[in-house]
Design a protein around this motif. Structure first.
Motif, PDB file in Angstrom:
ATOM      1  N   ARG A   8      53.839  23.051  22.646  1.00 61.92           N
ATOM      2  CA  ARG A   8      52.524  23.402  22.130  1.00 61.92           C
ATOM      3  C   ARG A   8      51.453  22.333  21.573  1.00 61.92           C
ATOM      4  O   ARG A   8      50.489  22.100  22.134  1.00 61.92           O
ATOM      5  CB  ARG A   8      52.522  24.597  21.102  1.00 61.92           C
ATOM      6  CG  ARG A   8      51.139  24.932  20.388  1.00 61.92           C
ATOM      7  CD  ARG A   8      51.417  25.867  19.435  1.00 61.92           C
ATOM      8  NE  ARG A   8      52.078  25.274  18.291  1.00 61.92           N
ATOM      9  CZ  ARG A   8      51.350  24.563  17.062  1.00 61.92           C
ATOM     10  NH1 ARG A   8      50.247  24.457  17.005  1.00 61.92           N
ATOM     11  NH2 ARG A   8      52.243  24.016  16.213  1.00 61.92           N
ATOM     12  N   GLY A  26      43.416  20.250   9.994  1.00 62.64           N
ATOM     13  CA  GLY A  26      44.457  21.337   9.801  1.00 62.64           C
ATOM     14  C   GLY A  26      45.884  20.644  10.532  1.00 62.64           C
ATOM     15  O   GLY A  26      46.473  21.314  10.911  1.00 62.64           O
ATOM     16  N   ASP A  49      43.672  17.764   6.165  1.00 67.80           N
ATOM     17  CA  ASP A  49      44.047  19.032   5.883  1.00 67.80           C
ATOM     18  C   ASP A  49      43.492  19.523   4.619  1.00 67.80           C
ATOM     19  O   ASP A  49      43.062  18.715   3.513  1.00 67.80           O
ATOM     20  CB  ASP A  49      45.589  19.240   5.662  1.00 67.80           C
ATOM     21  CG  ASP A  49      46.247  20.683   6.188  1.00 67.80           C
ATOM     22  OD1 ASP A  49      46.485  20.853   7.304  1.00 67.80           O
ATOM     23  OD2 ASP A  49      45.809  21.516   5.206  1.00 67.80           O
ATOM     24  N   SER A  77      38.213  20.291   3.611  1.00 67.91           N
ATOM     25  CA  SER A  77      37.814  21.604   4.428  1.00 67.91           C
ATOM     26  C   SER A  77      37.277  21.136   5.821  1.00 67.91           C
ATOM     27  O   SER A  77      36.146  20.717   5.589  1.00 67.91           O
ATOM     28  CB  SER A  77      37.466  22.907   3.864  1.00 67.91           C
ATOM     29  OG  SER A  77      37.167  23.752   4.603  1.00 67.91           O
ATOM     30  N   GLY A  78      37.630  21.800   6.791  1.00 71.47           N
ATOM     31  CA  GLY A  78      37.233  21.688   8.083  1.00 71.47           C
ATOM     32  C   GLY A  78      36.627  20.268   8.500  1.00 71.47           C
ATOM     33  O   GLY A  78      37.444  19.349   8.230  1.00 71.47           O
ATOM     34  N   ALA A  93      44.218  22.924  15.737  1.00 73.31           N
ATOM     35  CA  ALA A  93      45.540  23.817  16.467  1.00 73.31           C
ATOM     36  C   ALA A  93      46.093  24.601  15.479  1.00 73.31           C
ATOM     37  O   ALA A  93      46.198  24.176  14.294  1.00 73.31           O
ATOM     38  CB  ALA A  93      46.367  22.847  17.092  1.00 73.31           C
TER      39      ALA A  93
END
Ligand code: SAM
Length: 229
Positions: A8, A26, A49, A77-78, A93
């Motif tokens: 993956r 993330g 992260d 965040s993000g 992912a």
């Protein structure tokens, strides 16, 4: 040194080519950026992260491979951890499609600036594709893999000035994936859902409120399964 990736994550890493500077949003253990730098694919990476624990895990992997000068861990965040033009692209992912869409939506302008977005939703890929279409992100590639007994879709997108139109089949099954001339993994994923729904339909009373929704879903599934045969 080599950092072995799951199929993956390896598929996500491959999908980032030809980018040389990326952010992994993330990142958790930072396996993907470490593998990419070790094989010479990336010159620089940001491993970000929102969680302190995952970021500590990222730092541990970065330090294990002595990649501190090439991979920067960032807590936040993000996309808030990124400055404009800092990286050529991002990978997001291992989260739900809804969360990935909300991360991109929180800074659409920055999202638009990337050469490519590599997105791997664990579920709700349809919600993510709907977001991409509405915000003029073109899906330029898609992959599907079977890894650790699960199916994973990888979506590669980039912003375009042109409006994007995807129909229901594109949104549900992927505009590229559903048109692949032959893809066993794609067939297996949707055949599995089709068979499961058939079992549910058989067991429900004929006038049950779920029957109509399930039959509609089966009709959609038949379309993509039929295309493959
Ligand atoms: C299941 S892990 C996936 C790790 C890795 N990307 C992978 O695919 O194997 C999801 C990670 O996303 C992080 N995360 C969740 N929401 C986030 C956000 N808004 N911004 C940054 N990271 C986030 C979590 O803390 C967690 O470490």
């Amino acid at each position: 040194m080599n950092c072995e990736l799951s199929l993956r994550l390896q598929t996500c890493l491959d999908a980032l080519q030809p980018l040389q500077t990326i952010a992994d949003i993330g990142t958790d253990h930072a396996y993907l950026p470490c593998a990419g730098v070790l094989k010479g694919q990336f010159k620089k990476a940001i491993a970000a992260d929102v969680g302190i624990g995952p970021l500590e895990a990222a730092k541990t992997t970065i330090s294990k491979y002595q990649l501190e000068s090439m991979i920067e861990p960032r807590l936040g965040s993000g996309l808030t951890v990124l400055k404009p033009s800092e990286v050529e692209g991002v990978v997001i992912a291992g989260m739900g499609g809804k969360l990935i869409a909300s991360i991109l939506e929180a800074d659409v302008k920055l999202s638009q600036s990337f050469q490519r977005l590599v997105l791997q939703p664990n579920l709700d890929a349809n919600i993510l594709r709907t977001f991409l279409m509405k915000n003029q992100f073109e899906i330029i590639d898609e992959k599907i893999v079977y890894d650790e007994k699960k199916f994973y879709e990888v979506i590669v997108a980039r912003w375009t000035r042109e409006p994007i139109h995807y129909n229901e089949l594109d949104i549900e099954f992927g505009p590229i994936l559903r048109r692949l001339p032959s893809c066993d993994v794609f067939q297996e994923k949707w055949q599995k859902e089709f068979n499961k729904n058939e079992e549910i339909i058989k067991q429900l009373p004929i006038n049950h409120h779920r029957i109509k929704t399930l039959n509609n879903r089966q009709s959609l599934l038949k379309e993509v399964l039929k295309n493959e045969s």
